[in-house]
Write a protein that holds these residues in place. Structure first.
Motif, PDB file in Angstrom:
ATOM      1  N   PRO A  47      45.490  -2.067  18.383  1.00 33.12           N
ATOM      2  CA  PRO A  47      46.044  -0.709  18.250  1.00 33.12           C
ATOM      3  C   PRO A  47      45.002   0.364  18.557  1.00 33.12           C
ATOM      4  O   PRO A  47      43.792   0.138  18.431  1.00 33.12           O
ATOM      5  N   GLY A  48      45.487   1.512  18.971  1.00 34.49           N
ATOM      6  CA  GLY A  48      44.609   2.669  19.117  1.00 34.49           C
ATOM      7  C   GLY A  48      44.035   2.891  20.494  1.00 34.49           C
ATOM      8  O   GLY A  48      43.606   3.993  20.824  1.00 34.49           O
ATOM      9  N   GLY A  49      43.998   1.875  21.320  1.00 36.17           N
ATOM     10  CA  GLY A  49      43.426   2.053  22.641  1.00 36.17           C
ATOM     11  C   GLY A  49      41.907   2.085  22.608  1.00 36.17           C
ATOM     12  O   GLY A  49      41.284   2.113  21.555  1.00 36.17           O
ATOM     13  N   THR A 171      38.610  -2.249  18.053  1.00 41.65           N
ATOM     14  CA  THR A 171      38.937  -1.699  16.735  1.00 41.65           C
ATOM     15  C   THR A 171      37.773  -1.661  15.760  1.00 41.65           C
ATOM     16  O   THR A 171      37.840  -0.963  14.751  1.00 41.65           O
ATOM     17  N   ARG A 304      52.161   0.855  25.442  1.00 40.63           N
ATOM     18  CA  ARG A 304      51.266   2.004  25.591  1.00 40.63           C
ATOM     19  C   ARG A 304      51.913   3.083  26.455  1.00 40.63           C
ATOM     20  O   ARG A 304      51.802   4.289  26.152  1.00 40.63           O
TER      21      ARG A 304
END
Length: 309
Positions: A47-49, A171, A304
């Protein structure tokens, strides 16, 4: 002369006339490509890129680390590689690269890959990469491979870690999702390599490597292949069940798993001398793992893109 004496003697040999292609072959490019691909999927699913430049650096460092492990494996295993038809033309046993060159190349590349990942991306990912190299070279290559038929089972942990490293790079942590990807590769490794061992049993016998068919026999190995296939198939569906893959992935992974089970059953029921089912399973297992991770990657890209709109 013992194996270790041979390695020490080999490190004193002068420079060879090795080409860049020979040193590239030391990296085990096909194995390295699998590590890079699964690490990239782990990074993308996270997650989050991640900043694209940092992502490129992370994947490059992981590739270098995987290649370094391959070079050190070829350095240590040169004696048995020379005895097997599948590996006798590798750079060290064929004499194109000296043992000392392979050792130095692998050690320098290991240090550079870990330091690059640690300084520029994150130390958790770098620590995992360092552990992966250590586990593959010391625990698997130097110890398990020559001492137990469970070599592939335990040693498979090294090949299963790249998606966890990719996730950690993105991450700074380790999520349940990355551990599921680890488990997929971990359970995939024994049936994949035991299928190969079934039709390369003569090579392993000559080299004195205690692969499962050489120690437990073909019948027992075939049963264990099916057991691991039965464990692998539901784990392959877990990304959908846990919500980090789409329903399409869930259906397709179940269908692919059915194919894996069918090939494993064909191996189990094939007459002893018949090796075509084992060869078919070996080929299908490569397709299975690639397709599974490719679908996870496609899901991550679609998710995304949807989040960006």
């Amino acid at each position: 002369m013992s194996t270790h004496e041979g390695h020490l003697k080999g490190t004193s040999i002068g420079l060879s006339e090795a080409t860049a292609a020979d040193f590239f072959a030391l990296l085990k490019p096909r194995v390295m490509a699998l590590a890079v691909f699964t690490a990239f999927v782990g990074l993308m699913v996270a997650p989050g890129g991640m900043n694209p430049v940092m992502a490129v650096i992370a994947i490059g460092a992981i590739a270098a680390g995987a290649g370094a492990a391959g070079a050190l494996n070829m350095w240590y295993d040169a004696d048995i590689d020379a005895l097997m038809s599948r590996t006798s033309k590798r750079p060290v046993p064929s004499g194109r690269v000296t043992p000392g060159e392979a050792l130095g190349f692998g050690l320098v590349l290991s240090a550079l890959s870990v330091m690059t990942l640690g300084v520029l991306v994150g130390w958790l990912a770098a620590s995992l990469l360092a552990f992966t190299i250590f586990f593959y070279v010391v625990i698997y290559t130097m110890w398990l491979k020559r001492s137990t038929p469970q070599n592939i089972v335990i040693g498979g942990a090294a090949g299963a870690l790249p998606p966890v490293i990719g996730w950690a790079a993105a991450t700074g942590g380790i999520g349940i999702e990355s551990l599921i990807l680890f488990l997929v590769i971990f359970l995939w490794t024994p049936p994949h390599f035991w299928a190969l061992a079934l039709f390369k049993v003569g090579d392993y016998a000559v080299a004195g490597i205690p692969m499962m068919p050489n120690v437990a026999g073909q019948a027992s190995t075939k049963k264990q292949i099916l057991v691991y296939a039965l464990l692998l198939v539901p784990v392959g569906v877990l990304p959908w069940l846990l919500g980090f893959a789409s329903g399409f992935y869930g259906i397709a992974s179940a269908a692919l798993g059915g194919g894996f089970l069918w090939h494993s059953w064909k191996v189990l029921t094939a007459p002893g001398p018949e090796m075509r089912p084992a060869k078919a399973l070996f080929a299908y297992s490569i397709f299975y793992l690639f397709a599974l991770f490719a679908m996870l990657l496609a899901d991550a890209i679609v998710m995304r893109a949807a989040a960006a709109n």
